[in-house]
Structures are given as structure tokens and as C-alpha cells.
Design an enzyme around this catalytic site. Structure first.
Site, PDB file in Angstrom:
ATOM      1  N   ASN A 183       0.813  -1.226   0.000  1.00 14.16           N
ATOM      2  CA  ASN A 183       0.000   0.000   0.000  1.00 14.16           C
ATOM      3  C   ASN A 183       0.844   1.273   0.000  1.00 14.16           C
ATOM      4  O   ASN A 183       0.303   2.374  -0.001  1.00 14.16           O
ATOM      5  CB  ASN A 183      -0.953   0.003   1.214  1.00 14.16           C
ATOM      6  N   LYS A 184       2.159   1.143   0.013  1.00 12.18           N
ATOM      7  CA  LYS A 184       3.014   2.325   0.122  1.00 12.18           C
ATOM      8  C   LYS A 184       3.142   3.057  -1.225  1.00 12.18           C
ATOM      9  O   LYS A 184       2.794   2.521  -2.262  1.00 12.18           O
ATOM     10  CB  LYS A 184       4.392   1.915   0.642  1.00 12.18           C
ATOM     11  N   GLN A 185       3.720   4.267  -1.185  1.00  9.75           N
ATOM     12  CA  GLN A 185       3.852   5.079  -2.407  1.00  9.75           C
ATOM     13  C   GLN A 185       4.618   4.324  -3.487  1.00  9.75           C
ATOM     14  O   GLN A 185       4.361   4.488  -4.672  1.00  9.75           O
ATOM     15  CB  GLN A 185       4.572   6.403  -2.104  1.00  9.75           C
TER      16      GLN A 185
END
Ligand SMILES: *Cc1c(COP(=O)(O)O)cnc(C)c1O
Length: 398
Positions: A183-185
Site C-alpha cells: 500500500n506504500k507510495q
């Protein structure tokens, strides 16, 4: 009803498939060329010289703390409003996380409370750039310099965020850790990166992630205690592809945040993520609102789910998680700003591929749900949101 709108989702395209397939076919699945390439390109992107890829953000925090010489009995001041990994990493070395309250605007660790909490056993400070908003590093650096403390930055949510002086988060010469969970950038499934201030620290990180092996790998000597915190070349191939599109993904996140903020600004009592101020620039990681005071946040989550929208209480206060309460005797009321924010915080669906139509559906659903909950007879009770420190309300875990 149409498909439920999920909270998060990675961006994957032809380039990711191409590089992963190439690495798969090369047979170099670990400690190969993609590892060096990912590290070098990442370091260049941040504006630093040294970066070590690791198997997770948590592993990176652990190695960073070891590199600072953390020992059993030490105290490390950190934020209670974070993902649990930042505090857990302190516990891995037998040190104790000391929680200070948060800045009510940014939700980051409060520098003044931190300075006031420095005691004889304090050896370091671990600020978290929560939700991608830059922590006040100049203030923490002053405190650290005055008291001889180390700094480890948890930048897992802040890839691309910028300090007022124009430096990117992670580029101030402190050890800083980034995370690449899905879910990170930037996502590699699992993974992380530690930015190191110099070659010696970097060599130690390289060695400890690889079972304590001598850095040049020329001989099978393990000259220190190490771990298996390696990141596979397959994950690094994903990372290289994701770096190529990082600017586009960050821009897409910022655009969606703008859509949310525009549409939600008219919803009464709803508190939106703080705007950039004083020259700091957020890198959008999640879109978290605070439900109006007195509104039951968990009922709002149920209401959204019934309308096909995923949402999550985000984040729970770490000191009130059952493990931390039992081990350290923490009680509600200790850190009122953090607890109030935790009790009201609601993460909405947020990822680069979220469409304008989906944003509109989320906004409509949230407005309806809040209107409905406000009309409930018990909605005015101050304890309904757990906002009162005496209420004993514990934010639910994710
Ligand atoms: C994602 C995250 C981490 C690291 O998580 P991993 O799953 O170990 O990569 C650490 N701290 C914060 C604040 C995070 O959001």
C-alpha cells in the site's frame, strides 16, 4: 450494488512485468544486479549517497537502531501515533519506547514534549513522518545535539515528502527507513530501504542484513551477528520499475487527495488532513479524516461498508494496544491528543488508480453515513467517540 471500493491497491503495468520476468529468467534471484541498481537509483532519487535495501521497513528500523548502538535498558522517545513497527523495533533490542504526545495539527511527534521528556536513560529519538507529512526534523536535531542523542527517522510513509529547506525526507544526514509494502507510495510487495549517513554505517547495514557477512562477500566469514533481512532481486526489479513511475504515482495521489479535500470540505464537523504549511510538503500516503466529535467512528465504518466502501480505523494509539498496555501498564488518558485523534481517525480508499467516480461514491457515502449518525439520539454523548480520557475507550486494532 457495484464492486466494493478497496482501501488500497498497487500500480502494476507492463514495465513491472517486464523487469520481474527478466530477473526471473536470469536466475539471479538474490544479491544480483537488480539489488545494486535499485539501491543506487533510490539513493539518487532521494539525494543521498548510501542506501541499503532490506526485506521490510520493520527490518530497516531494526538495523538502523542497531547501527546507532541501541542497548538493553536504553530509552528511545517515539510517537504513539504510528504503525506499531516503529515502537516494536525499539523493543527488539531490549530498549524501551517512551511515547510523547503528538502535534495536533500534523499528528507527528511533538518536538517540545520530546525535549521535555529526555531523561538520563534516553539515548535516541525516533520520529515518524506520519501519513507522509514531514516531521519537524530541525527541532528534533536540536534536541539530539543538545543531549547527545541519535536520530532514526521512520520515513516508511513519506517517500517523496519535502522539508521546508527543499531537502527530501530522508536526506538530512540521519538514518532513515522507507517501506515498500503493497500500500506504500512505492511497492515491492514486501521490502524497505535504509538511507545511511556515511559509508561505514552503510557497510554495517549491508553486513547485518546478510547474516553478518563481510561486506565484500569475498570470503565466507561472518564477523558479527547478522540477520536475513535481504530483499530479493525479484522485488528489486519491481522497485526499479516502480521508481520509474514514482513521480506519476505521487502526482496521482496528490490529485485524488485534492478531490477528496474539495468535496469533503463542506461536510460539517469533519476534520480533513492538514494542509502543507511553513514550506513543508506532504507526500500523500493515505487519506485520513477525523469524524466529527461525538460521532461513533466504528459505526461510520459499518455504514460505509454497507454502502460498498472500505475504510479503516487508522491508526490505533500504540500505547493502548493490548500488548503495550500489559507490558508497560499504559492507560487511557496518558496521551490525550494522540488518543483523541486515534478514536476519530478514519482512513478512506486511497490509491493512484482510484477513479473520480469512485471518489465521488466515497464522498457521497460518507456524507450520508455521518448525517445518519448525527441524528442518532446518543450522538451528542461526549464519550461516544472515546474522546474523553476518562471513558476508557480503546481504539480497535486494525
Ligand atoms: C509501513 C510502515 C512501516 C514498515 O512496515 P513493513 O510492513 O515492515 O514494511 C513502519 N512504520 C510505519 C509508520 C509504516 O507505515
Amino acid at each position: 450494488m457495484s464492486e466494493p471500493i478497496p482501501l488500497a491497491g498497487p500500480v502494476v503495468g507492463a514495465r513491472e512485468e517486464e523487469l520481474v520476468l527478466e530477473t526471473l529468467r536470469s536466475g539471479r534471484w538474490s544479491l544480483g544486479p537488480r539489488l545494486r541498481e535499485f539501491e543506487e537509483r533510490f539513493a539518487r532519487r532521494i539525494g543521498v549517497e548510501h542506501a541499503t535495501a532490506v526485506s521490510s521497513g520493520t527490518a530497516g528500523l531494526h538495523l538502523s537502531l542497531r547501527a546507532c548502538g541501541v542497548e538493553a535498558g536504553d530509552e528511545v522517545i517515539t510517537s504513539p501515533f504510528s504503525f506499531v513497527a516503529s515502537a516494536n523495533a525499539v523493543l527488539y533490542e531490549g530498549a524501551r519506547p517512551v511515547f510523547c504526545d503528538i502535534d495536533r495539527r500534523t499528528f507527528n511527534l511533538d518536538p517540545e514534549a520530546t525535549a521535555a521528556a529526555v531523561g538520563p536513560r534516553t539515548t535516541g529519538v525516533l520520529p515518524v513522518h506520519i501519513f507522509g507529512y514531514p516531521a519537524d526534523m530541525p527541532a528534533f536535531e536540536r534536541t539530539a545535539a543538545a543531549s547527545g542523542l541519535f536520530i532514526v527517522e521512520d520515513a516508511c510513509e513519506a517517500l517523496g515528502a519535502e522539508h521546508a529547506d527543499g531537502s527530501l525526507v530522508g536526506a538530512r544526514g540521519n538514518l532513515a527507513t522507507f517501506g515498500f509494502y503493497a500500500n506504500k507510495q512505492l511497492a515491492t510487495g514486501e521490502g524497505g530501504m535504509v538511507v545511511a549517513p556515511d559509508a561505514a554505517v552503510r557497510a554495517r547495514l549491508d553486513s547485518e542484513r546478510n547474516q553478518g557477512r563481510a561486506p565484500d562477500m569475498g570470503w565466507l566469514d561472518h564477523d558479527r551477528l547478522g540477520f536475513n533481512y535481504r530483499l530479493s532481486d525479484i522485488a528489486c526489479a519491481l522497485g526499479v520499475a516502480q521508481l520509474e513511475r514514482l513521480d506519476d504515482m505521487l502526482a496521482a495521489r496528490a490529485r485524488i487527495a485534492g478531490l477528496y479535500s474539495g468535496a469533503l470540505s463542506v461536510v460539517e464537523g469533519l476534520e480533513l488532513p492538514c494542509a502543507d504549511a511553513d514550506g513543508d510538503r506532504r507526500s500523500w500516503f493515505v487519506y485520513v479524516v477525523l469524524v466529527p466529535p461525538g460521532v461513533d467512528r466504528d459505526a461510520a465504518i459499518e455504514g460505509l461498508r454497507a454502502r460498498g466502501v472500505d475504510s479503516k480505523p487508522y491508526l490505533p494509539a500504540i500505547h493502548l494496544l493490548s500488548f503495550y498496555r500489559e507490558r508497560f501498564g499504559h492507560r487511557p488518558g496518558e496521551l490525550p491528543e494522540c488518543e483523541e485523534v486515534s478514536a476519530r481517525a478514519l482512513a478512506l480508499p486511497f490509491f493512484p488508480a482510484l477513479s473520480d467516480g469512485q471518489v465521488e461514491r466515497v464522498v457521497t457515502a460518507l456524507a450520508e453515513v455521518l448525517e445518519e449518525l448525527r441524528r442518532r439520539p446518543d450522538a451528542a454523548r461526549p464519550s461516544a467517540a472515546g474522546a474523553s480520557p476518562a471513558s476508557g475507550a480503546v481504539p480497535p486494532q486494525p
